[in-house]
Enzyme design. Structure first.
Site, short mmCIF file in Angstrom:
data_model
loop_
_atom_site.label_atom_id
_atom_site.label_comp_id
_atom_site.label_asym_id
_atom_site.label_seq_id
_atom_site.Cartn_x
_atom_site.Cartn_y
_atom_site.Cartn_z
N CYS A 1 -39.70 -71.73 -27.76
CA CYS A 1 -41.09 -72.12 -27.97
C CYS A 1 -41.61 -72.68 -26.65
O CYS A 1 -40.83 -73.04 -25.77
CB CYS A 1 -41.16 -73.20 -29.03
SG CYS A 1 -40.34 -72.72 -30.54
N ARG B 1 -42.66 -67.25 -24.15
CA ARG B 1 -41.56 -68.04 -24.72
C ARG B 1 -41.52 -68.00 -26.25
O ARG B 1 -40.62 -68.55 -26.86
CB ARG B 1 -41.69 -69.51 -24.28
CG ARG B 1 -41.58 -69.71 -22.79
CD ARG B 1 -41.70 -71.17 -22.45
NE ARG B 1 -40.61 -71.94 -23.00
CZ ARG B 1 -39.44 -72.12 -22.43
NH1 ARG B 1 -39.20 -71.57 -21.27
NH2 ARG B 1 -38.50 -72.83 -23.01
N TRP C 1 -41.64 -69.69 -31.72
CA TRP C 1 -40.75 -68.57 -32.02
C TRP C 1 -39.84 -69.11 -33.12
O TRP C 1 -38.97 -69.94 -32.86
CB TRP C 1 -39.96 -68.17 -30.79
CG TRP C 1 -39.12 -66.95 -30.96
CD1 TRP C 1 -39.51 -65.64 -30.85
CD2 TRP C 1 -37.71 -66.91 -31.25
NE1 TRP C 1 -38.46 -64.80 -31.06
CE2 TRP C 1 -37.33 -65.54 -31.31
CE3 TRP C 1 -36.73 -67.87 -31.48
CZ2 TRP C 1 -36.04 -65.13 -31.58
CZ3 TRP C 1 -35.44 -67.46 -31.74
CH2 TRP C 1 -35.11 -66.10 -31.79
N ASN D 1 -39.39 -77.91 -28.78
CA ASN D 1 -38.69 -76.67 -28.44
C ASN D 1 -37.20 -76.96 -28.53
O ASN D 1 -36.73 -77.93 -27.95
CB ASN D 1 -39.06 -76.25 -27.01
CG ASN D 1 -38.20 -75.12 -26.50
OD1 ASN D 1 -37.85 -74.22 -27.26
ND2 ASN D 1 -37.87 -75.16 -25.22
N GLY D 2 -36.46 -76.12 -29.28
CA GLY D 2 -35.01 -76.33 -29.42
C GLY D 2 -34.63 -76.37 -30.88
O GLY D 2 -35.38 -75.88 -31.74
N GLU E 1 -29.76 -49.59 -20.93
CA GLU E 1 -30.98 -50.34 -20.61
C GLU E 1 -32.22 -49.56 -21.07
O GLU E 1 -33.18 -50.15 -21.57
CB GLU E 1 -31.02 -50.64 -19.11
CG GLU E 1 -32.31 -51.26 -18.58
CD GLU E 1 -32.70 -52.58 -19.25
OE1 GLU E 1 -31.90 -53.16 -20.00
OE2 GLU E 1 -33.86 -53.00 -19.05
N LYS F 1 -35.21 -50.83 -23.61
CA LYS F 1 -36.67 -50.79 -23.33
C LYS F 1 -37.41 -50.08 -24.46
O LYS F 1 -38.45 -50.52 -24.90
CB LYS F 1 -36.98 -50.06 -22.02
CG LYS F 1 -36.67 -50.76 -20.72
CD LYS F 1 -37.26 -52.12 -20.58
CE LYS F 1 -36.29 -53.12 -20.94
NZ LYS F 1 -35.85 -54.25 -20.85
N GLU G 1 -37.44 -52.35 -27.59
CA GLU G 1 -38.30 -53.54 -27.44
C GLU G 1 -39.78 -53.17 -27.46
O GLU G 1 -40.58 -53.84 -28.07
CB GLU G 1 -38.00 -54.24 -26.11
CG GLU G 1 -36.67 -54.95 -26.06
CD GLU G 1 -36.35 -55.52 -24.68
OE1 GLU G 1 -35.92 -56.66 -24.60
OE2 GLU G 1 -36.52 -54.81 -23.67
N HIS H 1 -18.01 -36.97 -30.29
CA HIS H 1 -17.11 -37.77 -31.12
C HIS H 1 -17.86 -38.50 -32.23
O HIS H 1 -17.46 -39.58 -32.64
CB HIS H 1 -16.34 -38.77 -30.25
CG HIS H 1 -15.50 -38.10 -29.21
ND1 HIS H 1 -14.46 -37.25 -29.52
CD2 HIS H 1 -15.57 -38.12 -27.86
CE1 HIS H 1 -13.91 -36.80 -28.40
NE2 HIS H 1 -14.58 -37.30 -27.37
N LYS I 1 -39.08 -64.07 -24.53
CA LYS I 1 -38.51 -63.75 -23.23
C LYS I 1 -37.34 -64.66 -22.89
O LYS I 1 -36.37 -64.25 -22.28
CB LYS I 1 -39.58 -63.88 -22.16
CG LYS I 1 -39.09 -63.39 -20.82
CD LYS I 1 -40.19 -62.90 -19.95
CE LYS I 1 -39.66 -62.21 -18.72
NZ LYS I 1 -39.02 -60.93 -19.03
#
Ligand code: G6P
Length: 586
Positions: free
Chosen positions: A2, A27, A74, A100-101, A463, A467, A470, A486, A581
């Site tokens: 947050c 955040r 968040w 935050n936390g 990666e 992307k 996301e 396989h 993020k």
């Protein structure tokens, strides 16, 4: 996760706070709220949505008062609802907090406070801070005392800012970032300098286990044992001020477009550290590398780079798995920690575990004031400027650039890497993205995309899949090319798209063979290659360069593809749903 901010000064607080919250939305951005102190009362407005939406609905920025606090959330504890949004007032409404936390002992504290008559409205762990402060303030009648009693009751990790009904701000830091800004017209306190950098570049970094009291007479800092603390005021780098989208529609596109320059700049501000780190790595008894998300994909590239060019073995470990990987580190191990933010809780935990064994930490990090830098023996700066888009783009290639520089130093320049040429190749891809835009239209409605690469291109495939997930919310999976037969081949049909990362290097023919096997099952094949082939339904051309440089370059068209597909789908590329993020919780 947050973002929190507080302001006390000569100007109206709410507009300043709302602007700061917009900058820190990376955040967390599922809900937002502001509280101000006005006419001896605390006023609170909040709601679910992004800053811009909630502000439009409830006019956060019109709250009056020159003292205030704000928050973007968040969610960790409790659903995304208006009630669970911060700020949380105490049950009497005389104190409001933003947090935050995570407060680990919130249930037991809540029970105790309820027994004492304090009422709770939300499902969050954070609300307990408001009532705990209220309880201790009722008992002592003193803000300093109520802060120290509160922090000694709390377990977990937190940064919080409280506004009291006399117009005082108080804030505490324990394992979450908190920075004070000293402006000509007021004080700021925030999770990130981005929250206030347009007002002042003079800051004080609070240390862990410290709290601050801010009122019209000034600021006072104490440790958790109420010893007064003095800190130097530092100036933050101007680069932090570069947080505007400019001509670009989104930060993500701006940041993708900056990569011809950011790969050249990577590590340049910390050249001495780069040399020192290289020396340690060269002589390490055992070498590990860790990161989360994109940073872990960069760690996977390092494994190939180091073994191919530097002839050094390095073991990548996902940061959140370190806790469960028993006794990997030894006395003389070196752990390289990769992190854009330097605040990912998983990375910090991995580093702390390693440090207990005497392992030395080298960090490669963008935010040079972050917790990770404090924990490291040596820190190399990515130097790529603020990355606002939640999905990492330029920080990934900056991480790769630094890893290339280290490998190149160890093998005395024989990797073949030429950053100027790689930069030119990226410019060329960016200069004509019309084909990528066309392909983005084709993939916007597909449900599955597979990305295949062999050798060093496998981490890039991984990666690339991150992307796509996301930014587009399409299921995407990165696979080593040879693994196709396989199992995953069973999934190929005419609705499947497969991206082949296939530059001309020793992986080329084997990857082409995989492409033919896929094509034979009716799937659509997108080739990312310097060479055309009849097997590709769509060819994304990348320039022909020395094979060593392909990993740095071939991710760019896929970042663009993910970005344009997100735009096609009308999702927000800068702030993907459910993500944040900087993930500062486990
Ligand atoms: C979050 C972000 C990812 C990022 C990861 C690691 O999950 O959404 O984009 O790759 O954190 O972040 P770091 O700052 O440690 O590199």
């Amino acid at each position: 996760m947050c973002s929190i901010i507080g302001y006390l000064g000569l100007n109206q607080a709410a507009p300043i706070i709302v602007k700061g919250l917009k900058r820190m939305e990376y955040r967390g951005y599922d809900s937002v709220g502001v509280a101000t102190f006005s006419n001896n009362h605390i006023l609170v407005r909040k709601g679910v949505g992004k800053v811009i939406e909630v502000n439009k609905a409830v006019r956060l920025d019109e709250l009056s008062g020159t003292v205030g606090i704000g928050h973007t959330r968040w969610a960790t504890h409790g659903m995304v609802t208006d009630t669970n949004a911060h700020p949380h007032p105490s049950s009497t409404g005389e104190i409001a907090i933003v947090h935050n936390g995570i407060i680990e002992n919130h249930e037991e504290l809540k029970r105790e406070l309820e027994q004492k008559g304090y009422a709770f409205k939300s499902q969050t762990d954070s609300e307990v801070i408001a009532n705990l402060l209220q309880y201790h303030h009722d008992e002592t009648g003193d803000i300093k005392q109520s802060m120290t009693h509160t922090v000694s009751d709390l377990k977990g990790s937190y940064a919080f800012v409280a506004v009291f009904e006399d117009g005082t701000l108080a804030a505490a830091r324990f394992h979450e970032p908190l920075i004070i800004g000293i402006g000509k017209e007021g004080y700021f306190i925030s999770s990130d300098v981005l929250g206030f950098v347009e007002h002042t570049d003079e800051v004080i970094y609070l240390d862990n286990r410290e709290f601050v009291i801010i009122n019209t007479t000034g600021i006072q800092i104490f440790d958790f044992n109420i010893n007064p603390v003095r800190h130097q005021i530092t100036k933050v780098s101007k680069e932090f001020a570069d947080v505007y989208k400019g001509e670009y529609a989104h930060f993500t596109l701006k940041e993708i477009s900056e990569q011809p320059t950011t790969i050249l700049n990577a590590g340049n501000n910390t050249k001495l550290e780069l040399d020192l780190a290289t020396d340690l790595i060269r002589h390490a008894k055992t070498l590990y590398i860790t990161g989360s998300g994109t940073s872990y994909n960069a760690a996977l590239v390092a494994k190939f780079l180091f073994s191919k060019y530097a002839k050094i073995k390095i073991e990548p470990i996902i940061s959140s798995e370190v806790h469960f990987s028993h006794d990997v580190f030894e006395q003389q191990s070196i752990l390289i920690a990769l992190s854009q933010s330097g605040e990912s809780a998983d990375v910090l935990e991995a580093v702390n575990i390693a440090k207990k064994t005497g392992t030395k930490i080298i960090s490669i990090v963008n935010i040079m004031t972050s917790s990770l830098v404090h924990l490291s023996s040596i820190s190399i700066g990515l130097g790529c400027g603020p990355e606002i888009g939640v999905a990492a783009t330029k920080s990934f290639t900056a991480q790769l650039a630094i890893l290339y520089k280290i490998a190149d130093k160890i093998c005395n320049g024989s990797t073949g890497i030429d950053f100027a040429k790689a930069s030119e190749a990226i410019k060329k891809i960016l200069s004509d993205d019309s084909k990528i835009k066309e392909i983005a239209k084709k993939i916007r409605d597909v449900s599955d995309i597979y990305i295949l690469g062999r050798g060093i291109h496998y981490p890039i495939a991984s990666e690339a899949s991150l992307k796509l997930k996301e930014l587009t919310y399409i299921h995407a999976e990165g696979l080593p090319g040879g693994e196709l037969k396989h199992g995953p081949l069973a999934l190929m049909d005419s609705n499947t798209y497969v991206i082949m990362i296939n530059p001309s290097d020793p992986t080329y023919s084997d990857t082409l063979t995989s492409a033919r096997e896929i094509k034979a099952r009716g799937a659509k094949v997108i080739g990312v290659s310097d060479k055309p082939s009849d097997v590709y339904d769509y060819w994304i051309e990348i320039p022909q360069i020395d094979e060593s440089m392909y990993p740095l370059v071939e991710i760019i068209p896929i970042q663009l593809l993910a970005y344009y597909a997100a735009v096609e789908k009308d999702t927000d590329p800068d702030y993907p749903r459910n993500l944040a993020k900087s993930v500062t919780v486990k």
